[in-house]
Design an enzyme around this catalytic site. Sequence first.
Site, short mmCIF file in Angstrom:
data_model
loop_
_atom_site.label_atom_id
_atom_site.label_comp_id
_atom_site.label_asym_id
_atom_site.label_seq_id
_atom_site.Cartn_x
_atom_site.Cartn_y
_atom_site.Cartn_z
CE LYS A 21 -3.25 0.13 3.64
NZ LYS A 21 -3.20 1.53 4.16
CB SER A 22 4.26 1.88 1.99
OG SER A 22 3.52 2.25 3.25
NE ARG B 11 6.39 6.11 0.50
CZ ARG B 11 5.47 5.95 1.92
NH1 ARG B 11 4.18 5.48 1.39
NH2 ARG B 11 5.23 6.99 3.22
N GLY C 18 -5.10 7.41 5.31
CA GLY C 18 -4.50 8.69 6.45
C GLY C 18 -3.22 8.98 5.17
NE ARG D 260 -5.52 7.76 11.23
CZ ARG D 260 -5.30 7.00 10.02
NH1 ARG D 260 -5.72 6.73 8.96
NH2 ARG D 260 -3.86 6.99 10.42
CG ASP E 227 0.36 0.01 9.71
OD1 ASP E 227 -0.17 0.46 10.39
OD2 ASP E 227 1.20 0.43 8.64
NE ARG F 297 -5.36 -0.36 12.96
CZ ARG F 297 -4.35 0.23 12.13
NH1 ARG F 297 -3.09 -0.09 12.27
NH2 ARG F 297 -4.96 -0.02 10.39
NE ARG G 26 -2.94 -1.96 8.31
CZ ARG G 26 -2.53 -2.21 7.04
NH1 ARG G 26 -2.89 -3.14 6.74
NH2 ARG G 26 -2.09 -1.32 6.69
C1 S3P Z 1 2.52 5.11 6.48
C2 S3P Z 1 3.02 5.15 7.17
C3 S3P Z 1 2.81 4.33 8.71
C4 S3P Z 1 1.17 3.30 8.68
C5 S3P Z 1 0.93 3.60 7.61
C6 S3P Z 1 1.18 3.77 6.37
C7 S3P Z 1 3.10 5.24 4.88
O1 S3P Z 1 1.83 5.40 9.40
O2 S3P Z 1 0.73 3.22 9.80
O3 S3P Z 1 -0.45 2.30 7.23
O4 S3P Z 1 2.98 4.85 4.07
O5 S3P Z 1 3.95 6.32 4.60
P1 S3P Z 1 2.36 6.53 10.09
O6 S3P Z 1 3.33 7.46 9.50
O7 S3P Z 1 1.58 7.88 10.85
O8 S3P Z 1 3.03 6.44 11.21
#
Ligand code: S3P
Length: 450
Positions: A28-29, A33, A100, A128, A326, A357, A405
């Site tokens: 996902k990250s 990006r 987020g 959030r 996570d 969580r 999750r």
């Molecule tokens: C993420 C960073 C993390 C993670 C989120 C994905 C990212 O969050 O919990 O699922 O892709 O940069 P935080 O930056 O709030 O720790």
Amino acid sequence: MPSTGAPKPATSRMSASLSGTARVPGDKSISHRALLLGGLSESETRIEGLLEGDDVLRTGRAMEAMGARVRRDGNLWIVNGTGNGALLAPEAPLDFGNSGTGCRLTMGLVGVYDFETAFTGDSSLSRRPMGRVLAPLREMGVQVHAAEGDRLPFSLHGPHTASPISYRVPVASAQVKSAVLLAGLNAPGITTVIEPIMTRDHTERMLTAFGAALAIEQQSDGSRRIALQGRGRLVGQAIQVPSDPSSAAFPLVAALIVPGSDVIIPNVLMNPARTGLILTLQDMGANIEISRQRKTGGEDVADLRVRHSELKGVTVPQERAPAMIDEYPVLAVAAAFSEGVTRMQGLGELRVKESDRLSAVAEGLKLNGVDCEEGDDWLSVTGRPGGKGLGNAAGDEVKTHLDHRIAMSFLVLGLASQHPVTVDDTAMITTSFPQFIDLMRGLGADIEQA
Ligand code: S3P
């Protein structure tokens, strides 16, 4: 959409051994990006293995609303970007749903532009904290128009020329670090981010691949200093997205706790900033064979073979938290079947994820007969190998609070518990792992959707 559709409860039950190959969707990250940088770069970006989850698709739509072209062509996603500095003002608010990452990274990317951009999200995202990104953006000259506190919905308007800043990230957050770096792409001069504790570094790796001038230094106090030269050229790339270790975590823990299981999970991202769960499970005695370690598109990748294991409780080192942030909900599930006590600490950030969580996990565990204790920023779980007495015979539902999750973790819990485990909703699982229930059933998991 997860926040407006009817909830979809589901129940999982003690299953016979799990076996087969679990092909887990893209990280996902990295997927977010890839769309963000592809949409910003000149020429074409071709993405293989993009996660087609709701969160990521919304980032794609946001980039389209700002002038990029994003389309699917067979297995590939093809993005034609605007060129750095050339995003267009979106005509409507950018709606990030539950995401987020999409929201915070885009706030950095476009917030510094000299036009108005409005941001919205679902009820989970609107609770959030956004101040952690708004603070550095304000330092760069961004005006924030928010009705209530630093929460969504709000709009951002950048200055004529953004100021490059030097920013020490006050919480261990890759999203905050990334938002500042992405904002720095449109500021003249050098934007510097200092992170006292290293978090996932996909933004740094991908920026470098796209041609940004980035210098990373390890400082004598252990912090990382990342300096980015603003207003450089970014050029489209071919990206292969490996499988998401945060999604692989669910079939992985399921295979460990269901007796007789033997599951292969190929092509998993093994970036050291993401492998905390695997290390912890290995400390607990997990049989996880790591093979074919290789590099794919600048990231470490490997195949995993996971077999049912007798686990024992451990104290998880606090400094490992960013590398498995996570994964605590599903680690708590593994702990529920382990001999002795598992102690998890330094978990303050879990309170501001898609849900709180820490309390969602503790409540769900208690509802299903797991002995656990919750502190301000810690959780301890006393396990019951074999799962006798675990689950909820009355069918009481775990509250998932719009958190994918939490839903997936508790469905895994039910696969090795004496009684069934029911979750109140699974609709939001599409944000990160749309195939989850089918994939788990394919391995032999007994999961039923109402
Ligand atoms: C993420 C960073 C993390 C993670 C989120 C994905 C990212 O969050 O919990 O699922 O892709 O940069 P935080 O930056 O709030 O720790």
